[in-house]
Design a protein around this motif. Structure first.
Motif, mmCIF file in Angstrom:
data_model
loop_
_atom_site.group_PDB
_atom_site.id
_atom_site.type_symbol
_atom_site.label_atom_id
_atom_site.label_comp_id
_atom_site.label_asym_id
_atom_site.label_seq_id
_atom_site.Cartn_x
_atom_site.Cartn_y
_atom_site.Cartn_z
ATOM 1 N N GLY A 44 0.815 -1.211 0.000
ATOM 2 C CA GLY A 44 0.000 0.000 0.000
ATOM 3 C C GLY A 44 0.847 1.258 0.000
ATOM 4 N N TYR A 45 1.902 1.261 0.812
ATOM 5 C CA TYR A 45 2.772 2.430 0.848
ATOM 6 C C TYR A 45 3.470 2.621 -0.497
ATOM 7 C CZ TYR A 45 6.521 5.617 1.771
ATOM 8 O OH TYR A 45 7.374 6.690 1.688
ATOM 9 N N ARG A 46 4.023 1.552 -1.032
ATOM 10 C CA ARG A 46 4.732 1.664 -2.303
ATOM 11 C C ARG A 46 3.813 2.135 -3.425
ATOM 12 N NH1 ARG A 46 4.164 -0.875 -6.680
ATOM 13 N NH2 ARG A 46 3.802 -2.842 -5.648
ATOM 14 N N GLU A 47 2.584 1.624 -3.455
ATOM 15 C CA GLU A 47 1.627 2.056 -4.478
ATOM 16 C C GLU A 47 1.241 3.524 -4.292
ATOM 17 O OE1 GLU A 47 -1.483 -0.850 -4.084
ATOM 18 O OE2 GLU A 47 -0.481 -2.235 -5.483
ATOM 19 N N ARG A 48 1.131 3.967 -3.036
ATOM 20 C CA ARG A 48 0.801 5.367 -2.766
ATOM 21 C C ARG A 48 1.907 6.294 -3.288
ATOM 22 N NH1 ARG A 48 0.620 7.919 3.089
ATOM 23 N NH2 ARG A 48 2.527 6.752 2.999
ATOM 24 N N ILE A 49 3.155 5.881 -3.112
ATOM 25 C CA ILE A 49 4.268 6.681 -3.626
ATOM 26 C C ILE A 49 4.296 6.628 -5.154
ATOM 27 C CG2 ILE A 49 6.786 6.921 -3.695
ATOM 28 C CD1 ILE A 49 5.482 7.918 -1.115
ATOM 29 N N ASP A 50 3.970 5.483 -5.738
ATOM 30 C CA ASP A 50 3.889 5.390 -7.201
ATOM 31 C C ASP A 50 2.870 6.383 -7.751
ATOM 32 O OD1 ASP A 50 5.851 3.472 -7.589
ATOM 33 O OD2 ASP A 50 4.443 1.785 -7.574
ATOM 34 N N VAL A 51 1.719 6.472 -7.080
ATOM 35 C CA VAL A 51 0.674 7.413 -7.514
ATOM 36 C C VAL A 51 1.171 8.850 -7.361
ATOM 37 C CG1 VAL A 51 -1.619 8.315 -6.934
ATOM 38 C CG2 VAL A 51 -1.246 5.844 -7.101
ATOM 39 N N LEU A 52 1.841 9.136 -6.251
ATOM 40 C CA LEU A 52 2.374 10.485 -6.043
ATOM 41 C C LEU A 52 3.393 10.839 -7.124
ATOM 42 C CD1 LEU A 52 2.699 13.073 -4.322
ATOM 43 C CD2 LEU A 52 4.494 11.848 -3.077
ATOM 44 N N LEU A 53 4.259 9.901 -7.451
ATOM 45 C CA LEU A 53 5.277 10.173 -8.463
ATOM 46 C C LEU A 53 4.656 10.368 -9.850
ATOM 47 C CD1 LEU A 53 8.050 7.670 -7.347
ATOM 48 C CD2 LEU A 53 8.080 10.158 -7.122
ATOM 49 N N ALA A 54 3.565 9.658 -10.112
ATOM 50 C CA ALA A 54 2.917 9.768 -11.422
ATOM 51 C C ALA A 54 2.073 11.032 -11.543
ATOM 52 C CB ALA A 54 2.051 8.538 -11.669
ATOM 53 N N ASN A 55 1.468 11.467 -10.440
ATOM 54 C CA ASN A 55 0.517 12.595 -10.488
ATOM 55 C C ASN A 55 0.860 13.705 -9.503
ATOM 56 O OD1 ASN A 55 -1.106 10.985 -12.262
ATOM 57 N ND2 ASN A 55 -1.870 9.900 -10.469
ATOM 58 N N ALA A 56 2.127 13.982 -9.324
ATOM 59 C CA ALA A 56 2.527 14.966 -8.311
ATOM 60 C C ALA A 56 2.142 16.375 -8.730
ATOM 61 C CB ALA A 56 4.031 14.888 -8.086
ATOM 62 N N PRO A 57 1.495 17.110 -7.816
ATOM 63 C CA PRO A 57 1.224 18.524 -8.104
ATOM 64 C C PRO A 57 2.533 19.317 -8.161
ATOM 65 C CG PRO A 57 0.223 17.842 -6.008
ATOM 66 C CD PRO A 57 0.962 16.671 -6.546
ATOM 67 N N ASN A 58 2.484 20.467 -8.785
ATOM 68 C CA ASN A 58 3.699 21.294 -8.939
ATOM 69 C C ASN A 58 4.251 21.792 -7.615
ATOM 70 O OD1 ASN A 58 3.668 20.979 -11.687
ATOM 71 N ND2 ASN A 58 2.454 22.823 -12.037
ATOM 72 N N ASP A 59 3.393 21.931 -6.610
ATOM 73 C CA ASP A 59 3.850 22.458 -5.326
ATOM 74 C C ASP A 59 4.235 21.363 -4.325
ATOM 75 O OD1 ASP A 59 1.290 21.519 -4.973
ATOM 76 O OD2 ASP A 59 0.691 23.138 -3.625
ATOM 77 N N THR A 60 4.545 20.176 -4.811
ATOM 78 C CA THR A 60 4.909 19.071 -3.928
ATOM 79 C C THR A 60 6.215 19.384 -3.211
ATOM 80 O OG1 THR A 60 3.850 17.475 -5.403
ATOM 81 C CG2 THR A 60 5.429 16.597 -3.837
#
Length: 114
Positions: A7-23
């Motif tokens: 779950g954690y790894r998938e959550r980071i995958d989603v963040l890396l794929a759809n990261a907002p500009n202000d991350t």
């Protein structure tokens, strides 16, 4: 633990794929390193347990082959029943931590772009 690490790894995958500009990649990196540290510790503990059960299984097999003491077969089967899931769990931990290392590299490259 399996659900947590995947779950954690998938959550980071989603963040890396759809990261907002202000991350805030510095905060993401700190959190990621903390989680990787937890999972590395878990992986080490399960390696120790898996190797211990493998050694006990081999010892039980050796005792049975030498002494041909039938009750040792029950112990051998018990060790095998425990060893197989431990190997599967360790396999999952190892592969997920390796994937998290790749995520670390991506986060690091994005952190440097800031």
């Amino acid at each position: 633990m399996r659900k947590r690490i995947i779950g954690y790894r998938e959550r980071i995958d989603v963040l890396l794929a759809n990261a907002p500009n202000d991350t805030d990649w510095n905060a993401v990196m700190r959190e990621h390193l903390t989680q990787v540290s937890f999972f590395q510790h878990e992986r080490l503990i399960h390696l120790i347990v898996t190797v211990t059960f493998a050694i006990l299984t081999m010892l039980a097999l050796a005792v049975y082959c030498i002494a041909e003491y039938i009750p040792i077969l029950a112990l051998l089967v018990l060790f095998l029943v425990l060893l197989v899931p431990y190997i599967g769990h360790y396999y999952t931990l190892e592969n997920e931590v390796q994937r998290m290392y790749r995520q670390y590299d991506i986060i690091l490259s994005r952190q440097k772009k800031m």
